[in-house]
Structures are given as C-alpha cells and as structure tokens.
Scaffold this motif. Structure first.
Motif, PDB file in Angstrom:
ATOM      1  N   GLU A  13      50.739  38.631  33.934  1.00 55.68           N
ATOM      2  CA  GLU A  13      50.929  38.704  32.391  1.00 55.68           C
ATOM      3  C   GLU A  13      49.992  38.022  31.614  1.00 55.68           C
ATOM      4  OE1 GLU A  13      55.874  39.389  32.661  1.00 55.68           O
ATOM      5  OE2 GLU A  13      54.903  38.045  31.106  1.00 55.68           O
ATOM      6  N   VAL A  14      49.237  38.705  30.683  1.00 55.00           N
ATOM      7  CA  VAL A  14      48.344  38.005  30.030  1.00 55.00           C
ATOM      8  C   VAL A  14      48.706  38.202  28.256  1.00 55.00           C
ATOM      9  CG1 VAL A  14      46.545  38.326  31.607  1.00 55.00           C
ATOM     10  CG2 VAL A  14      47.030  40.217  29.893  1.00 55.00           C
ATOM     11  N   ARG A  15      48.107  37.647  27.323  1.00 57.89           N
ATOM     12  CA  ARG A  15      48.300  37.840  25.680  1.00 57.89           C
ATOM     13  C   ARG A  15      46.744  38.576  25.625  1.00 57.89           C
ATOM     14  NH1 ARG A  15      52.307  37.149  23.288  1.00 57.89           N
ATOM     15  NH2 ARG A  15      54.219  36.536  24.387  1.00 57.89           N
ATOM     16  N   PRO A  16      46.618  39.211  24.329  1.00 58.19           N
ATOM     17  CA  PRO A  16      45.471  39.607  23.892  1.00 58.19           C
ATOM     18  C   PRO A  16      44.557  38.118  23.410  1.00 58.19           C
ATOM     19  CG  PRO A  16      47.394  40.907  22.984  1.00 58.19           C
ATOM     20  CD  PRO A  16      47.669  39.842  23.423  1.00 58.19           C
ATOM     21  N   GLY A  17      43.138  38.124  23.828  1.00 58.83           N
ATOM     22  CA  GLY A  17      42.548  37.067  23.477  1.00 58.83           C
ATOM     23  C   GLY A  17      42.366  36.271  24.862  1.00 58.83           C
ATOM     24  N   ASP A  18      43.023  36.360  25.766  1.00 59.76           N
ATOM     25  CA  ASP A  18      43.299  35.672  27.067  1.00 59.76           C
ATOM     26  C   ASP A  18      41.913  35.643  27.751  1.00 59.76           C
ATOM     27  OD1 ASP A  18      45.697  34.292  26.673  1.00 59.76           O
ATOM     28  OD2 ASP A  18      46.588  35.454  27.962  1.00 59.76           O
ATOM     29  N   PRO A  25      58.488  41.348  42.222  1.00 56.82           N
ATOM     30  CA  PRO A  25      57.264  40.570  42.501  1.00 56.82           C
ATOM     31  C   PRO A  25      57.135  39.251  42.002  1.00 56.82           C
ATOM     32  CG  PRO A  25      56.723  42.502  41.420  1.00 56.82           C
ATOM     33  CD  PRO A  25      58.187  42.489  41.563  1.00 56.82           C
ATOM     34  N   ALA A  26      56.355  38.229  42.490  1.00 54.11           N
ATOM     35  CA  ALA A  26      55.903  37.051  41.671  1.00 54.11           C
ATOM     36  C   ALA A  26      55.615  37.312  40.333  1.00 54.11           C
ATOM     37  CB  ALA A  26      55.176  36.280  42.543  1.00 54.11           C
ATOM     38  N   VAL A  27      55.721  36.482  39.636  1.00 47.48           N
ATOM     39  CA  VAL A  27      55.126  36.663  38.107  1.00 47.48           C
ATOM     40  C   VAL A  27      54.049  35.403  37.915  1.00 47.48           C
ATOM     41  CG1 VAL A  27      55.569  36.917  35.697  1.00 47.48           C
ATOM     42  CG2 VAL A  27      57.417  37.804  37.249  1.00 47.48           C
ATOM     43  N   ILE A  28      52.669  35.868  37.653  1.00 50.32           N
ATOM     44  CA  ILE A  28      51.841  34.741  37.142  1.00 50.32           C
ATOM     45  C   ILE A  28      51.437  35.046  35.778  1.00 50.32           C
ATOM     46  CG2 ILE A  28      49.850  33.826  37.620  1.00 50.32           C
ATOM     47  CD1 ILE A  28      49.904  34.694  40.723  1.00 50.32           C
ATOM     48  N   ARG A  29      51.729  34.266  34.819  1.00 47.88           N
ATOM     49  CA  ARG A  29      51.379  34.099  33.492  1.00 47.88           C
ATOM     50  C   ARG A  29      50.158  33.320  33.139  1.00 47.88           C
ATOM     51  NH1 ARG A  29      56.887  33.837  33.755  1.00 47.88           N
ATOM     52  NH2 ARG A  29      58.236  35.919  32.929  1.00 47.88           N
ATOM     53  N   SER A  30      49.630  34.012  32.017  1.00 49.06           N
ATOM     54  CA  SER A  30      48.639  32.959  31.566  1.00 49.06           C
ATOM     55  C   SER A  30      49.033  31.788  30.697  1.00 49.06           C
ATOM     56  CB  SER A  30      47.632  33.678  30.472  1.00 49.06           C
ATOM     57  OG  SER A  30      48.343  34.223  29.382  1.00 49.06           O
ATOM     58  N   SER A  31      48.355  30.894  30.655  1.00 44.29           N
ATOM     59  CA  SER A  31      48.755  29.636  29.951  1.00 44.29           C
ATOM     60  C   SER A  31      47.736  29.038  29.109  1.00 44.29           C
ATOM     61  CB  SER A  31      49.217  28.710  31.148  1.00 44.29           C
ATOM     62  OG  SER A  31      49.438  27.344  30.532  1.00 44.29           O
ATOM     63  N   GLY A  32      47.760  28.677  28.102  1.00 44.77           N
ATOM     64  CA  GLY A  32      46.624  28.068  27.297  1.00 44.77           C
ATOM     65  C   GLY A  32      45.502  28.968  27.323  1.00 44.77           C
ATOM     66  N   GLY A  33      45.908  30.407  27.055  1.00 45.49           N
ATOM     67  CA  GLY A  33      44.760  31.313  26.762  1.00 45.49           C
ATOM     68  C   GLY A  33      43.941  31.783  27.990  1.00 45.49           C
ATOM     69  N   LEU A  34      44.595  31.051  29.408  1.00 45.69           N
ATOM     70  CA  LEU A  34      43.922  31.460  30.570  1.00 45.69           C
ATOM     71  C   LEU A  34      44.703  31.989  31.399  1.00 45.69           C
ATOM     72  CD1 LEU A  34      41.277  31.255  32.358  1.00 45.69           C
ATOM     73  CD2 LEU A  34      41.985  28.662  32.770  1.00 45.69           C
ATOM     74  N   LEU A  35      44.368  33.000  32.170  1.00 44.04           N
ATOM     75  CA  LEU A  35      45.052  33.523  33.728  1.00 44.04           C
ATOM     76  C   LEU A  35      43.937  33.268  34.512  1.00 44.04           C
ATOM     77  CD1 LEU A  35      47.337  35.328  34.859  1.00 44.04           C
ATOM     78  CD2 LEU A  35      45.919  36.977  34.678  1.00 44.04           C
ATOM     79  N   ASP A  36      44.591  32.453  35.576  1.00 46.65           N
ATOM     80  CA  ASP A  36      43.742  31.689  36.506  1.00 46.65           C
ATOM     81  C   ASP A  36      44.351  31.728  37.839  1.00 46.65           C
ATOM     82  OD1 ASP A  36      41.300  30.132  37.263  1.00 46.65           O
ATOM     83  OD2 ASP A  36      42.638  28.649  37.854  1.00 46.65           O
ATOM     84  N   LEU A  37      43.841  32.529  38.697  1.00 49.01           N
ATOM     85  CA  LEU A  37      44.676  32.643  39.880  1.00 49.01           C
ATOM     86  C   LEU A  37      43.735  33.175  41.123  1.00 49.01           C
ATOM     87  CD1 LEU A  37      46.356  35.984  40.587  1.00 49.01           C
ATOM     88  CD2 LEU A  37      45.254  35.519  38.558  1.00 49.01           C
ATOM     89  N   ASP A  38      44.197  32.894  42.268  1.00 45.92           N
ATOM     90  CA  ASP A  38      43.513  33.390  43.595  1.00 45.92           C
ATOM     91  C   ASP A  38      44.237  34.470  44.083  1.00 45.92           C
ATOM     92  OD1 ASP A  38      41.615  31.269  43.364  1.00 45.92           O
ATOM     93  OD2 ASP A  38      42.588  30.130  44.835  1.00 45.92           O
ATOM     94  N   LEU A  39      43.761  35.777  44.321  1.00 44.62           N
ATOM     95  CA  LEU A  39      44.432  36.889  44.981  1.00 44.62           C
ATOM     96  C   LEU A  39      43.651  37.157  46.231  1.00 44.62           C
ATOM     97  CD1 LEU A  39      46.640  38.829  43.748  1.00 44.62           C
ATOM     98  CD2 LEU A  39      44.814  40.283  43.062  1.00 44.62           C
ATOM     99  N   VAL A  40      44.375  37.521  47.399  1.00 47.14           N
ATOM    100  CA  VAL A  40      44.127  37.986  48.511  1.00 47.14           C
ATOM    101  C   VAL A  40      44.607  39.171  48.832  1.00 47.14           C
ATOM    102  CG1 VAL A  40      43.910  36.882  51.175  1.00 47.14           C
ATOM    103  CG2 VAL A  40      43.916  35.349  49.206  1.00 47.14           C
ATOM    104  N   ALA A  41      43.702  39.862  49.408  1.00 49.62           N
ATOM    105  CA  ALA A  41      43.748  41.391  49.999  1.00 49.62           C
ATOM    106  C   ALA A  41      43.915  41.176  51.440  1.00 49.62           C
ATOM    107  CB  ALA A  41      43.128  42.383  49.625  1.00 49.62           C
ATOM    108  N   GLY A  42      45.146  41.345  52.000  1.00 43.68           N
ATOM    109  CA  GLY A  42      45.329  41.327  53.676  1.00 43.68           C
ATOM    110  C   GLY A  42      46.180  42.282  54.259  1.00 43.68           C
ATOM    111  N   ALA A  43      46.048  42.452  55.375  1.00 42.63           N
ATOM    112  CA  ALA A  43      47.097  43.301  56.149  1.00 42.63           C
ATOM    113  C   ALA A  43      48.341  42.588  56.458  1.00 42.63           C
ATOM    114  CB  ALA A  43      46.501  43.904  57.426  1.00 42.63           C
TER     115      ALA A  43
END
Ligand SMILES: [Cu+2]
Length: 175
Positions: free
Chosen positions: A70-75, A40-58
């Motif tokens: 992927e996040v880190r503690p404190g993000d 699956p595609a990987v979306i990692r946090s950057s600069g202490g922030l995980l920021d994304l749009d997630l769509v549920a669809g058929a």
C-alpha cells in the motif's frame, strides 16, 4: 493437455520499521477459518517511503498471493527483489503510472535466478487511487510464473478512500 506448473510465492522477508515481517512456508498456503479470514500480509508505506525486500521462491502446497503493498501518491518505492527461482524473473507494476525504464517498471529487465535487483521509483503526486497488481513480466516465463502464483495486490490510497461507500466498506485485514 494439462500442464503442471511449479508453485511459486512471493515472500516478503523484511519490511521497513516495526521489526520487520517474516513469512515462512507455514504462514503461506494454509487454509484459514472463514471468520476473521487472514488475507495476505499488508506492507504499507511510512513517512513517504515503501521499503521492503521481496523474494520470489518455490513453495510446496497451494497458491498464496504475495503481500499486499500500500502506497500513497508522492511516495518513494524501494523494493529489493531477490529471485531464488531457477529461471529469470522480473516485477511489473501493472497499471501504475510510473516510469517504464531504468529501475522502475522496466519489463525489459531480466533478473537471473539467484540474483537480486533494487527497484526504485516514485509514485507521482497526482497518481489516481485504486487497486493495482504486481507480477513477473519477463518474456518467456510470464505465463508459467503467473499461473504458478507469483503476484500480489498493490493499493494506491487516495481520494477513493473518501467515498462514503468505500469508507463504510470493511476490508480484509486492512483495519
Ligand atoms: Cu500486468
């Protein structure tokens, strides 16, 4: 009695930075050759922030997991969830040690079909590393949406990554 579940997918439409990530139907649910398998595609946090749009669809075709987050503690996590299904849904962050209320891991929320919700919470600085899971948890539709394929992995990076065996292991689409 066999039941046919509608097939659903989480599509990450846009990740922060790096021009965004767009996944269409063609990128999901297609068999890949076994060598150099694309996970699956990987979306990692950057600069202490995980920021994304997630769509549920058929989507038609075979099931595919949603993007691996992927996040880190404190993000901080800022996840804008858009529900394009014809029924209510939510996101539950399975196993995360975060607030169960408000706009965090609140399983009492119900986001109607066609509507959006902005999840916002912090990963505690002392959060253990590990592999977690996000999936819909709206009472009444949990099973259908789970069997329909909505869900994805959520990795908290941290001390586990420093173990020699883990460092020596090769991850799929992780390096
Ligand atoms: Cu769960």
């Amino acid at each position: 009695m066999a039941r046919n579940f509608p097939r659903h997918s989480f599509l990450a439409l846009a990740a922060a930075g790096a021009g965004g990530l767009v996944l269409g139907r063609g990128a999901l649910g297609r068999a890949q050759p076994s060598a150099g398998v694309a996970g699956p595609a990987v979306i990692r946090s950057s600069g202490g922030l995980l920021d994304l749009d997630l769509v549920a669809g058929a989507t038609p075709g075979s099931l595919s997991p949603g993007p691996r987050l992927e996040v880190r503690p404190g993000d901080a996590v800022r996840l804008r969830f858009r529900n394009t299904l014809e029924e209510p849904s939510t996101i539950h962050y399975h196993g995360l040690h975060v607030s169960p209320g408000g706009s965090a891991d609140n399983v009492f929320l119900s986001i109607p079909g066609g509507e959006s919700f902005a999840y916002a919470f912090e990963i505690p600085a002392d959060h253990p590393a590990g592999l977690f899971y996000y999936h819909p948890h709206r009472h009444g539709t949990v099973s259908d949406q789970g069997f329909g394929g909505l869900g994805g992995m959520l990795v908290v990076r941290g001390e586990l990554d420093e173990l020699l065996e883990v460092r020596a292991a090769r991850g799929r689409s992780s390096r």
